[in-house]
Design a protein around this motif. Structure first.
Motif, short mmCIF file in Angstrom:
data_model
loop_
_atom_site.label_atom_id
_atom_site.label_comp_id
_atom_site.label_asym_id
_atom_site.label_seq_id
_atom_site.Cartn_x
_atom_site.Cartn_y
_atom_site.Cartn_z
N ASN A 1 6.29 23.62 4.57
CA ASN A 1 6.10 24.92 4.15
C ASN A 1 4.42 24.93 3.75
O ASN A 1 4.15 25.42 2.90
N ARG B 1 3.70 25.40 8.34
CA ARG B 1 3.13 26.41 8.54
C ARG B 1 1.88 26.07 9.66
O ARG B 1 2.28 25.55 10.58
N ASP C 1 1.55 27.83 19.04
CA ASP C 1 2.06 27.51 17.29
C ASP C 1 1.32 26.12 16.98
O ASP C 1 1.51 25.49 16.16
N HIS D 1 10.04 19.72 14.37
CA HIS D 1 10.43 20.49 13.09
C HIS D 1 9.64 21.68 13.08
O HIS D 1 9.37 21.80 11.64
N ARG D 2 9.10 22.30 14.07
CA ARG D 2 7.87 23.16 13.94
C ARG D 2 8.16 24.06 12.83
O ARG D 2 7.39 24.70 12.03
N GLU D 3 9.38 24.79 12.70
CA GLU D 3 9.64 26.12 11.80
C GLU D 3 9.58 25.58 10.40
O GLU D 3 9.25 26.36 9.44
N ASP D 4 9.49 24.45 10.04
CA ASP D 4 9.42 23.86 8.48
C ASP D 4 7.79 23.94 8.16
O ASP D 4 7.83 23.54 6.95
#
Ligand SMILES: Cc1cc2nc3c(=O)[nH]c(=O)nc-3n(C[C@H](O)[C@H](O)[C@H](O)COP(=O)(O)OP(=O)(O)OC[C@H]3O[C@@H](n4cnc5c(N)ncnc54)[C@H](O)[C@@H]3O)c2cc1C
Ligand code: FES
Length: 285
Positions: free
Chosen positions: A120, A150, A178, A145-148
């Motif tokens: 985050n 920013r 990203d 774990h890209r979504e974890d």
């Protein structure tokens, strides 16, 4: 002299486990990437490491040297080392072929890149030359774990275009929206269209808010001082800046005292330290 039984010797921290090189890839004129797996399948399946940790690699009959783990820690089939052809052990490794037998001790180091704390937050990764190697396991973990996480930005400096490591990974990441990558070379060739000069000069362009950002730095010792000056100008906090330090090592497990910096041993307390931890240790950076 006390003779040890075979089992006691096997459990010694100095006895390597047998492993084999399964694949070799030339990454640059001086660096090769080695995929390695333990002969014992159970040992391989249970081999766990954290981004930033290292192993000791034995060339039998010749010697041992420490190398950072460069692969995704979640890969249980094999692990990767990227090795520069520098001296006795590393040049012997460079002469080896796929299928060759080596010894591995580790993983070692309590200090690793704090991938849990980074969740985050934005992550800025700054690498110079071979310093990209220890960062690879962290980058691969984060990308899985890209979504974890920013915003992710890699700032990488290489001597020349030929010496840029992990070109395939960099090419793949460059096509993703990203992650951003800025590469600078000291000595461009005719085809180079990117940045020129030391990677430190790219830092002023970073616009991540310091309170929300973790920074990871790895490169030749001379790079650290200049990078830290630039990071301080941007108000990044010393407790959020992590550096991987390299020192001459022998045992790798805190017994020989070869790698001490002040009251710290790089092999056990590091090799990754926050700037906050080492800011007052004179010889650290
Ligand atoms: C924690 C740690 C992680 C490392 N990770 C990597 C890695 O991922 N990839 C990689 O290619 N290398 C890495 N190294 C450096 C690697 O261990 C050295 O290249 C290796 O020790 C050289 O060993 P050699 O037997 O091939 O060379 P040697 O024959 O021992 O030495 C060749 C030359 O290199 C110098 N030298 C050797 N080791 C060091 C060192 N640690 N610092 C400065 N000069 C040195 C010697 O003084 C000599 O001039 C790491 C070192 C440490 C401590
Ligand atoms: S290498 Fe022996 S104490 Fe660190």
């Amino acid at each position: 002299m006390v003779l040890k039984t075979k089992n006691e010797n096997k459990n010694s921290i100095y006895v390597p486990d047998i492993a084999r090189i399964s694949r070799i890839e030339k990454l640059s004129p001086t660096e090769k990437l080695f995929n390695i797996a333990f002969e014992d399948e159970e040992k391989q399946n249970n081999f766990k490491f954290l981004p930033g940790q290292f192993i000791e690699l034995t060339i039998f009959g010749l010697g041992e040297a420490p190398f950072c783990l460069a692969s995704n820690p979640n890969n249980r089939e094999f692990f990767e080392l990227c090795v520069r052809n520098a001296g006795n052990v590393s040049s012997a490794l460079h002469r080896m072929e796929e299928g060759s037998k080596i010894g591995i001790r580790g993983p070692f180091g309590k200090g690793y890149f704090p991938f849990e704390k980074m969740r985050n937050h934005n992550v800025l990764l700054i690498a110079g030359g071979l310093g990209l190697v220890p960062l690879m396991s962290l980058i691969k973990y984060i990308m899985q774990h890209r979504e974890d996480y920013r915003e992710i930005m890699i700032v990488y400096g290489a001597v020349n275009p030929d010496s840029i490591l992990f070109k395939n990974d960099i090419g793949y990441w460059s096509n993703r929206s990203d992650i951003s990558i800025c590469i600078s070379v000291d000595n461009p060739d005719d085809k180079w269209t990117g940045e020129i000069g030391v990677c430190t000069k790219l830092i002023p362009r970073v616009n991540f808010p310091p309170e929300d950002t973790y920074v990871v730095v790895c490169g030749p010792p001379v790079m650290y001082k200049y990078v830290i000056v630039e990071l301080e100008k941007k108000n990044f906090k010393p407790e959020n800046i992590y550096l991987s330090l390299e020192r001459r090592m022998e045992c790798g497990v805190g017994k020989c005292n070869h790698c001490h910096i002040g009251n710290k041993l790089v092999c056990v307390d590091g090799p990754v330290f926050s700037l906050w931890e080492i800011i007052n240790l004179k010889e650290a950076i």
